[in-house]
Every structure is written in C-alpha cells, then in structure tokens.
Design a protein around this motif. Structure first.
Motif, mmCIF file in Angstrom:
data_model
loop_
_atom_site.group_PDB
_atom_site.id
_atom_site.type_symbol
_atom_site.label_atom_id
_atom_site.label_comp_id
_atom_site.label_asym_id
_atom_site.label_seq_id
_atom_site.Cartn_x
_atom_site.Cartn_y
_atom_site.Cartn_z
ATOM 1 N N TYR A 36 1.007 -1.216 -0.032
ATOM 2 C CA TYR A 36 0.154 -0.149 -0.004
ATOM 3 C C TYR A 36 1.006 1.160 0.005
ATOM 4 O O TYR A 36 2.130 1.118 0.311
ATOM 5 C CB TYR A 36 -0.807 0.062 1.058
ATOM 6 C CG TYR A 36 -0.187 0.021 2.415
ATOM 7 C CD1 TYR A 36 0.091 1.309 3.117
ATOM 8 C CD2 TYR A 36 0.177 -1.091 3.086
ATOM 9 C CE1 TYR A 36 1.173 0.931 4.376
ATOM 10 C CE2 TYR A 36 0.893 -1.315 4.246
ATOM 11 C CZ TYR A 36 1.152 -0.031 4.794
ATOM 12 O OH TYR A 36 2.011 -0.286 5.993
ATOM 13 N N GLY A 39 0.341 6.842 3.718
ATOM 14 C CA GLY A 39 -0.819 7.859 4.024
ATOM 15 C C GLY A 39 -0.580 9.125 3.731
ATOM 16 O O GLY A 39 0.504 9.555 4.130
ATOM 17 N N ASP A 157 -7.001 0.832 10.959
ATOM 18 C CA ASP A 157 -7.700 1.844 10.097
ATOM 19 C C ASP A 157 -7.393 3.508 10.647
ATOM 20 O O ASP A 157 -8.254 4.173 9.905
ATOM 21 C CB ASP A 157 -9.233 1.478 9.726
ATOM 22 C CG ASP A 157 -9.982 1.414 10.982
ATOM 23 O OD1 ASP A 157 -9.728 1.541 12.105
ATOM 24 O OD2 ASP A 157 -11.292 1.556 10.787
ATOM 25 N N ASP A 161 -1.445 5.867 7.834
ATOM 26 C CA ASP A 161 -1.542 5.487 6.595
ATOM 27 C C ASP A 161 -3.133 5.328 6.206
ATOM 28 O O ASP A 161 -3.462 5.704 4.866
ATOM 29 C CB ASP A 161 -1.078 4.172 6.294
ATOM 30 C CG ASP A 161 0.402 4.253 6.286
ATOM 31 O OD1 ASP A 161 1.189 5.235 5.899
ATOM 32 O OD2 ASP A 161 1.153 3.160 7.072
ATOM 33 N N PHE A 162 -4.013 5.062 7.125
ATOM 34 C CA PHE A 162 -5.139 4.928 6.495
ATOM 35 C C PHE A 162 -6.436 5.620 7.188
ATOM 36 O O PHE A 162 -7.363 5.440 7.209
ATOM 37 C CB PHE A 162 -5.738 3.433 6.886
ATOM 38 C CG PHE A 162 -4.555 2.585 6.191
ATOM 39 C CD1 PHE A 162 -4.672 2.407 4.586
ATOM 40 C CD2 PHE A 162 -3.809 1.678 6.917
ATOM 41 C CE1 PHE A 162 -3.940 1.402 4.173
ATOM 42 C CE2 PHE A 162 -2.667 0.955 6.147
ATOM 43 C CZ PHE A 162 -2.977 0.817 4.669
ATOM 44 N N SER A 164 -9.322 8.043 7.938
ATOM 45 C CA SER A 164 -10.117 8.425 6.944
ATOM 46 C C SER A 164 -10.032 7.855 5.558
ATOM 47 O O SER A 164 -10.607 8.450 4.469
ATOM 48 C CB SER A 164 -10.078 9.996 6.687
ATOM 49 O OG SER A 164 -10.428 10.581 7.858
ATOM 50 N N ARG A 165 -9.358 6.792 5.434
ATOM 51 C CA ARG A 165 -9.244 6.222 4.070
ATOM 52 C C ARG A 165 -9.727 4.811 4.080
ATOM 53 O O ARG A 165 -8.682 3.718 4.156
ATOM 54 C CB ARG A 165 -7.851 6.366 3.549
ATOM 55 C CG ARG A 165 -7.273 7.475 3.175
ATOM 56 C CD ARG A 165 -6.099 7.811 2.987
ATOM 57 N NE ARG A 165 -5.543 6.941 1.711
ATOM 58 C CZ ARG A 165 -4.702 6.276 1.583
ATOM 59 N NH1 ARG A 165 -3.640 6.173 2.468
ATOM 60 N NH2 ARG A 165 -4.364 5.442 0.729
ATOM 61 N N THR A 166 -10.637 4.401 4.530
ATOM 62 C CA THR A 166 -11.259 3.197 4.910
ATOM 63 C C THR A 166 -11.182 2.110 3.632
ATOM 64 O O THR A 166 -10.813 1.060 3.805
ATOM 65 C CB THR A 166 -12.840 3.047 5.163
ATOM 66 O OG1 THR A 166 -13.188 4.095 6.269
ATOM 67 C CG2 THR A 166 -13.485 1.926 5.763
ATOM 68 N N GLU A 167 -11.389 2.559 2.598
ATOM 69 C CA GLU A 167 -11.250 1.892 1.485
ATOM 70 C C GLU A 167 -9.726 1.346 1.072
ATOM 71 O O GLU A 167 -9.464 0.145 0.631
ATOM 72 C CB GLU A 167 -11.625 2.410 -0.010
ATOM 73 C CG GLU A 167 -13.329 2.782 0.048
ATOM 74 C CD GLU A 167 -13.665 3.481 -1.218
ATOM 75 O OE1 GLU A 167 -12.909 3.731 -2.129
ATOM 76 O OE2 GLU A 167 -14.815 3.761 -1.094
ATOM 77 N N ALA A 168 -8.888 2.209 1.176
ATOM 78 C CA ALA A 168 -7.455 1.915 1.200
ATOM 79 C C ALA A 168 -6.797 0.897 2.175
ATOM 80 O O ALA A 168 -6.208 0.047 2.041
ATOM 81 C CB ALA A 168 -6.526 3.215 1.355
#
Length: 188
Positions: A36, A39, A157, A161-162, A164-168
């Motif tokens: 990945y 973030g 989550d 890195d993640f 507010s980026r649940t899909e990531a």
C-alpha cells in the motif's frame, strides 16, 4: 533518486489496470515490498521534518561561515538525525515478501516467516488513533502465530496510513491476507 518505499504498490496499480499477468522486468520476486502507499498523515509529517531539516542545514551553513565549527557540527548532526527520522517515518509499515511478513516501526523492525503465522485476519477492536495513547473503535489487521503466540497488530484503520481512508485500508488488508494465503505453509 528512486524511493521504492513511496511507490510500493505500483505493481498493485498495474494489477488493477490489467489482467494481472504482467511482471515488471526489473522486479525482484524476493524483494520486500509494502502492499500500500504511505498515507497523507505519514507523508505530511515526514515533509514537515524535512522542512525543519532544511532550516537546520541553513543554520549550519550560517554557523560555519561565522567560524564556530563545533556549533556547526552539532547543528549538522542534529539535521542529519531529523532527516533520518523523516526517512524512517516513511518506511514505517507492513512489508511482505515470499519469505515472510515484516512489521517496521520507528525504532524496531520485526520479521516473521510465513510458516510461523497461522492466520491473518481483520477484526473489530479498540485501536490507537494515529499511534497516540487515545483509543477508538476500529478495524485492525492481526496475525496469529504458531502455538498461540501473540503477534503485534499489523495495520489499523486509524493509523497514519489509513485515517479517513477506509477503502485503502480494506485493499491493504486484503492484499496482506492474500500474501499470507499464498505463501503460508499449510499444515498437513
């Protein structure tokens, strides 16, 4: 200068765009890779540290021109420590390879062979918000070791890195779980 830790999932992008059979000509199959991208919180923090280091290097130059060499060396050493910290922040995360799983934190790196891992799964549990002591309810990617060994949480989550980026997070967790399924030794 290529920074492989910033473009870690270029192969994932190629996989999503094509049929998945493409292999990069320069790709080393035994290389550690992060499945990945770092973030925005992690990249922003590292950018601020690099900006601070630029000012520190400018101050080093001014101190050196003033003739205080001891002070210039101290300021240079501090600037190099800040640059090293920024790079370490960017490298923090979960890395995978055919040989195992690697969890890189700011001060420590721990590698675990796939045959030492029995299960990798996503669970709902209290997680730390941006690595701070405050906890919130969220999702975490966890790994279970052989013999019931407690392994650290791999991803959450609500980390840098993640957030507010649940899909990531979902894509990254699915990718790590897929690596685990592919390379983990199946008990006979």
């Amino acid at each position: 200068m290529p920074l492989p830790f910033l473009t870690a999932d270029r192969a994932l992008d190629a996989h999503e765009d094509g049929d998945g059979d493409e292999v990069l000509a320069h790709a080393d199959p035994d290389r550690w890779r992060r499945p990945y991208r770092p973030g925005p919180w992690r990249v922003g923090g590292a950018a601020l540290l690099l900006l601070l280091a630029a000012f520190m290097l400018f101050a080093t130059m001014i101190i050196a021109f003033a003739g205080t060499w001891a002070g210039a060396l101290v300021c240079l050493a501090a600037a190099l420590c800040v640059i090293g910290s920024a790079l370490r922040i960017l490298m923090t995360g979960v890395w995978v390879s055919p040989s195992g799983l690697r969890r890189v934190s700011f001060l420590r790196t721990r590698s675990i062979a796939w045959d030492e891992i029995t299960e990798v799964r996503t669970v709902q549990q209290p997680v730390r918000w941006l690595g701070l002591p405050r906890t919130v309810q969220g999702q975490a990617l966890t790994a279970a070791g052989r013999g019931g060994a407690e392994l650290p949480v791999l991803l959450t989550d609500h980390n840098a890195d993640f957030l507010s980026r649940t899909e990531a997070f979902d894509r990254a967790a699915d990718t790590v779980e897929a690596w685990a399924e592919e390379y983990r030794a199946v008990p006979a």
